[in-house]
Design a protein around this motif. Structure first.
Motif, mmCIF file in Angstrom:
data_model
loop_
_atom_site.group_PDB
_atom_site.id
_atom_site.type_symbol
_atom_site.label_atom_id
_atom_site.label_comp_id
_atom_site.label_asym_id
_atom_site.label_seq_id
_atom_site.Cartn_x
_atom_site.Cartn_y
_atom_site.Cartn_z
ATOM 1 N N ASN A 1 0.643 -16.620 14.745
ATOM 2 C CA ASN A 1 -0.795 -16.672 14.510
ATOM 3 C C ASN A 1 -1.193 -16.428 13.063
ATOM 4 O O ASN A 1 -2.349 -16.631 12.702
ATOM 5 C CB ASN A 1 -1.501 -15.632 15.385
ATOM 6 C CG ASN A 1 -1.266 -15.870 16.856
ATOM 7 O OD1 ASN A 1 -1.050 -16.999 17.286
ATOM 8 N ND2 ASN A 1 -1.283 -14.810 17.635
ATOM 9 N N ILE A 2 -0.290 -15.945 12.236
ATOM 10 C CA ILE A 2 -0.590 -15.658 10.833
ATOM 11 C C ILE A 2 0.355 -16.488 9.974
ATOM 12 O O ILE A 2 1.568 -16.466 10.172
ATOM 13 C CB ILE A 2 -0.431 -14.160 10.518
ATOM 14 C CG1 ILE A 2 -1.228 -13.317 11.507
ATOM 15 C CG2 ILE A 2 -0.885 -13.859 9.094
ATOM 16 C CD1 ILE A 2 -1.016 -11.827 11.350
ATOM 17 N N GLU A 3 -0.199 -17.226 9.018
ATOM 18 C CA GLU A 3 0.599 -18.177 8.261
ATOM 19 C C GLU A 3 1.401 -17.507 7.142
ATOM 20 O O GLU A 3 2.602 -17.683 7.033
ATOM 21 C CB GLU A 3 -0.316 -19.265 7.697
ATOM 22 C CG GLU A 3 0.420 -20.439 7.077
ATOM 23 C CD GLU A 3 1.135 -21.312 8.095
ATOM 24 O OE1 GLU A 3 1.901 -22.196 7.671
ATOM 25 O OE2 GLU A 3 0.947 -21.105 9.302
ATOM 26 N N ASN A 4 0.740 -16.742 6.290
ATOM 27 C CA ASN A 4 1.412 -16.234 5.097
ATOM 28 C C ASN A 4 2.503 -15.211 5.394
ATOM 29 O O ASN A 4 3.459 -15.087 4.638
ATOM 30 C CB ASN A 4 0.389 -15.611 4.146
ATOM 31 C CG ASN A 4 -0.481 -16.652 3.475
ATOM 32 O OD1 ASN A 4 -0.934 -17.591 4.117
ATOM 33 N ND2 ASN A 4 -0.725 -16.498 2.188
ATOM 34 N N SER A 5 2.367 -14.474 6.490
ATOM 35 C CA SER A 5 3.357 -13.448 6.809
ATOM 36 C C SER A 5 4.292 -13.865 7.934
ATOM 37 O O SER A 5 5.026 -13.025 8.475
ATOM 38 C CB SER A 5 2.651 -12.138 7.178
ATOM 39 O OG SER A 5 1.839 -12.308 8.329
ATOM 40 N N ARG A 6 4.300 -15.135 8.270
ATOM 41 C CA ARG A 6 5.046 -15.562 9.459
ATOM 42 C C ARG A 6 6.549 -15.347 9.328
ATOM 43 O O ARG A 6 7.255 -15.268 10.331
ATOM 44 C CB ARG A 6 4.761 -17.036 9.759
ATOM 45 C CG ARG A 6 5.131 -17.997 8.641
ATOM 46 C CD ARG A 6 4.744 -19.418 8.998
ATOM 47 N NE ARG A 6 5.024 -20.336 7.896
ATOM 48 C CZ ARG A 6 5.221 -21.639 8.038
ATOM 49 N NH1 ARG A 6 5.174 -22.173 9.241
ATOM 50 N NH2 ARG A 6 5.448 -22.402 7.000
ATOM 51 N N PHE A 7 7.068 -15.253 8.096
ATOM 52 C CA PHE A 7 8.506 -15.076 7.926
ATOM 53 C C PHE A 7 8.965 -13.644 8.159
ATOM 54 O O PHE A 7 10.153 -13.401 8.320
ATOM 55 C CB PHE A 7 8.932 -15.514 6.515
ATOM 56 C CG PHE A 7 8.679 -16.966 6.226
ATOM 57 C CD1 PHE A 7 9.380 -17.956 6.891
ATOM 58 C CD2 PHE A 7 7.728 -17.347 5.294
ATOM 59 C CE1 PHE A 7 9.142 -19.303 6.624
ATOM 60 C CE2 PHE A 7 7.484 -18.693 5.025
ATOM 61 C CZ PHE A 7 8.185 -19.658 5.697
ATOM 62 N N PHE A 8 8.017 -12.698 8.184
ATOM 63 C CA PHE A 8 8.450 -11.304 8.311
ATOM 64 C C PHE A 8 7.616 -10.457 9.271
ATOM 65 O O PHE A 8 8.038 -9.372 9.652
ATOM 66 C CB PHE A 8 8.468 -10.617 6.942
ATOM 67 C CG PHE A 8 7.129 -10.583 6.243
ATOM 68 C CD1 PHE A 8 6.171 -9.632 6.575
ATOM 69 C CD2 PHE A 8 6.825 -11.502 5.245
ATOM 70 C CE1 PHE A 8 4.950 -9.597 5.922
ATOM 71 C CE2 PHE A 8 5.603 -11.470 4.592
ATOM 72 C CZ PHE A 8 4.663 -10.519 4.927
ATOM 73 N N VAL A 9 6.448 -10.911 9.704
ATOM 74 C CA VAL A 9 5.584 -10.040 10.503
ATOM 75 C C VAL A 9 6.191 -9.784 11.886
ATOM 76 O O VAL A 9 6.766 -10.676 12.513
ATOM 77 C CB VAL A 9 4.164 -10.637 10.631
ATOM 78 C CG1 VAL A 9 4.169 -11.903 11.498
ATOM 79 C CG2 VAL A 9 3.189 -9.606 11.195
ATOM 80 N N ASP A 10 6.079 -8.540 12.333
ATOM 81 C CA ASP A 10 6.560 -8.129 13.657
ATOM 82 C C ASP A 10 5.344 -7.913 14.543
ATOM 83 O O ASP A 10 4.512 -7.041 14.285
ATOM 84 C CB ASP A 10 7.372 -6.838 13.527
ATOM 85 C CG ASP A 10 8.013 -6.408 14.834
ATOM 86 O OD1 ASP A 10 7.881 -7.137 15.838
ATOM 87 O OD2 ASP A 10 8.640 -5.328 14.855
ATOM 88 N N VAL A 11 5.229 -8.709 15.606
ATOM 89 C CA VAL A 11 4.060 -8.661 16.488
ATOM 90 C C VAL A 11 4.337 -7.747 17.671
ATOM 91 O O VAL A 11 5.380 -7.861 18.325
ATOM 92 C CB VAL A 11 3.691 -10.073 16.990
ATOM 93 C CG1 VAL A 11 2.496 -10.011 17.925
ATOM 94 C CG2 VAL A 11 3.409 -11.004 15.812
#
Length: 583
Positions: free
Chosen positions: A31-41
């Motif tokens: 759901n988030i583009e800029n942090s998609r490589f590292f964000v933990d949901v």
């Protein structure tokens, strides 16, 4: 989730009707583009199943052939390495029989974990699979049967499609066939959403002599993302081109942009109507393709070509990297796409609108975008506002036909527009961890008692519709919702009838209402149409995280029907549901 699921299911069925494999992505929580490589949901089981997986489940039930995983992590694991997502839910719970693939290059970080979780194919080249998996099998660290299983899923799906006859012959003359051009135009026309039309300023009169068109985007081929979803039409009709072609040589079309405000102000009072084209393009909300530097992109690609035994490509990429061609660090604003920093228009666009606002009563602002734009700062003195979206190759043609009344607008907002950004969920494109719950969009506004500026499902027409005679009956595993829609205006039109359900006395916390059905209908002027929409009882259940199962509650439900999610315009019927009748 219901809306997205229905749209995705229809797309899946349309693609696969032509014997082409459809692939749904990005599974899940992308759901988030800029942090998609590292964000933990993070999300609990109810939010997981009811909100963030529900649309995927609907598309799986529609028979989609393949599923692509996501870049982001979920509960501390890469989505492409999550056994919970790829096997426990996707295959064991939903019965998916196709194959799974990774998002490109950065989707997989641990090949052993991914293949054992149920990821069949690493895309677009083997950074962690191929020779590395072979080595793991030879060492006894990965079972050969695990590899066989992945291969068989791919082969099985390919064989199904290979042995299914194509419905037609596919030749090059189908590209931009006249039927397809007409369909592109119709799709653009039916998608545009009129959200404001004070004094019925639209449609404009056709006897205009001078038209002022404002904005750089009016003369820009702007069909959306330039990333992986980009398509290359042979031509694009811009808004300016569409208006010039529609109105002909006898009408003077004057174009000014955001740098010519003094001229725009003067001309606005001298022309018959003003059309402002503002909004976004791929730089504002396209795919964010790069991690922190291009070096990070090259290293795994080099590794992939090594595994594929492509020494020439490996040597070439190493040379390019050594020469420093790719060693630029991304700076603020350099990379196109990504998450918007503001939900409002760009400052120069807002100033342009403010300069001409209130001068000419025949003024419309057309919003080119793929998502919500806050309009509160400039909308007050603008009589007409139209969401025209990224309208494709025939978008300019469609826009002119809408503005001058050849087409009656019938689109509806796929989101809510709040009165304040403070009414939206927390958002960050830099946080390393984010938590999602049950509430977003109209469900969050309902929970907090905030009235939207424009509700989900809202859209005006050049005619008026009246709703009446709501009735609800039980038929086996579904509710049949019936009502009458009458065209009380002065021209034919289409309307999107929407059905929402709520459980006011639920034993668990639930959203006040949720969309559970919709249907687009044509109603001739002065006539009425009977509408029937089915709602599956399965769609009324909530997910019990402790029991790991879905629950249909007995008791009273509110069935609501109307032209948007705004409660003041909904017909309401109270119905009682009992599980004694088998579901």
């Amino acid at each position: 989730p219901f809306h997205v699921g229905e749209m995705g299911a229809c797309l899946t069925e349309g693609v696969q009707a032509h014997n082409v494999m459809a692939c749904v992505k990005h599974y899940a929580f992308n759901n988030i583009e800029n942090s998609r490589f590292f964000v933990d949901v993070q999300a609990d089981d109810r939010a997981l199943h009811e909100v963030y997986l529900a649309h995927f489940k609907r598309i799986i039930r529609a028979g989609v052939a393949s599923v692509m995983g996501a870049y982001n992590l979920f509960r501390g694991e890469q989505a492409c390495e999550s056994r919970l997502l790829l096997t426990d839910i996707l295959r064991d719970d939903w019965g998916f029989e196709g194959f799974t693939i990774s998002d490109f290059i950065f989707g997989v970080r641990d090949g052993k974990k991914a293949i054992e979780a149920g990821l069949d194919v690493e895309m677009p080249l083997p950074v962690h699979y191929n020779q590395k998996l072979l080595s793991l099998v030879e060492k006894g660290e990965v079972a050969e049967s695990t590899i066989d299983q992945a291969v068989l899923r791919v082969l099985y799906t390919q064989l199904v499609f290979h042995n299914t006859p194509d419905p037609i012959e596919y030749s090059k003359d189908l590209v931009t066939h006249s039927d397809h051009i007409e369909l592109a135009k119709e799709a653009a026309e039916k998608s545009m959403v009129l959200i404001k039309n004070e004094g019925s300023v639209l449609p404009f009169r056709k006897d205009v002599k001078r038209v002022l068109v404002l904005g750089k985007l009016a003369n820009q081929e702007n069909t959306g993302d330039h990333g992986s979803s980009r398509v290359y039409p042979p031509y694009v009709i811009t808004p300016l081109q569409g208006l010039r072609t529609y109105l002909g040589e006898d009408v003077e079309i004057i174009h000014r942009d955001e740098t010519q405000l003094d001229e725009a102000r003067q001309l606005a009072g001298e022309v018959d109507c003003v059309v402002a084209i503002v909004g976004n393009d791929y730089n504002d909300e396209g795919e964010y393709t790069s991690p922190s530097s291009m070096d990070e992109m090259f290293n795994p690609v080099i590794e992939g070509y090594k595994q594929m035994q492509k020494p020439i490509k490996v040597a070439l990429l190493k040379l390019i990297k050594k020469l420093g061609i790719t060693t630029f660090q991304l700076q603020e604003g350099m990379a196109p796409g990504g998450d918007r920093k503001s939900l409002s228009l760009k400052g120069e666009q807002a100033r342009m609108i403010e300069v001409v606002a209130g001068i000419n009563p025949n003024t419309v602002v057309c919003l080119v975008t793929g998502s919500m734009i806050m309009i509160d700062e400039w909308a007050k003195n603008i009589p007409a506002i139209l969401y025209s979206w990224y309208a494709g190759m025939e978008g300019g043609t469609a826009l002119a036909r809408i503005l001058f009344g050849d087409v009656n607008p019938s689109g509806k907002l796929p989101f809510s527009i709040p009165t304040s950004v403070e009414h939206l969920p927390y958002f960050s494109s830099t946080d390393k961890e984010i938590t999602y719950d049950l509430y977003h969009g109209y469900t969050l506004l309902d929970k907090n008692g905030h009235q939207p500026a424009f509700p989900f499902g809202f859209g005006l027409s050049y005619t008026q519709f009246a709703y009446s005679d709501l009735s609800v009956s039980r038929k086996d595993d579904r509710l049949e919702v019936s009502l009458t829609v009458s065209n009380t205006g002065e021209r034919d039109g289409e309307e999107v009838v929407q059905v929402y359900l709520g459980k006011p006395d639920s034993k668990v916390e639930r959203q006040k209402k949720l969309l559970k059905g919709f249907k687009k209908i044509f109603v001739p002027v002065g006539q009425s149409v009977q509408v029937s929409i089915s709602v599956l009882l399965d769609d009324l259940r909530y997910y019990d995280g402790q029991k790991k199962s879905w629950v249909l509650e007995d008791g009273e439900y509110l069935v609501m029907a109307g032209g948007s999610s705004a409660e003041r315009g909904l017909l309401i019927e109270l119905v009682t549901i009992s599980r004694q009748i088998p579901v």
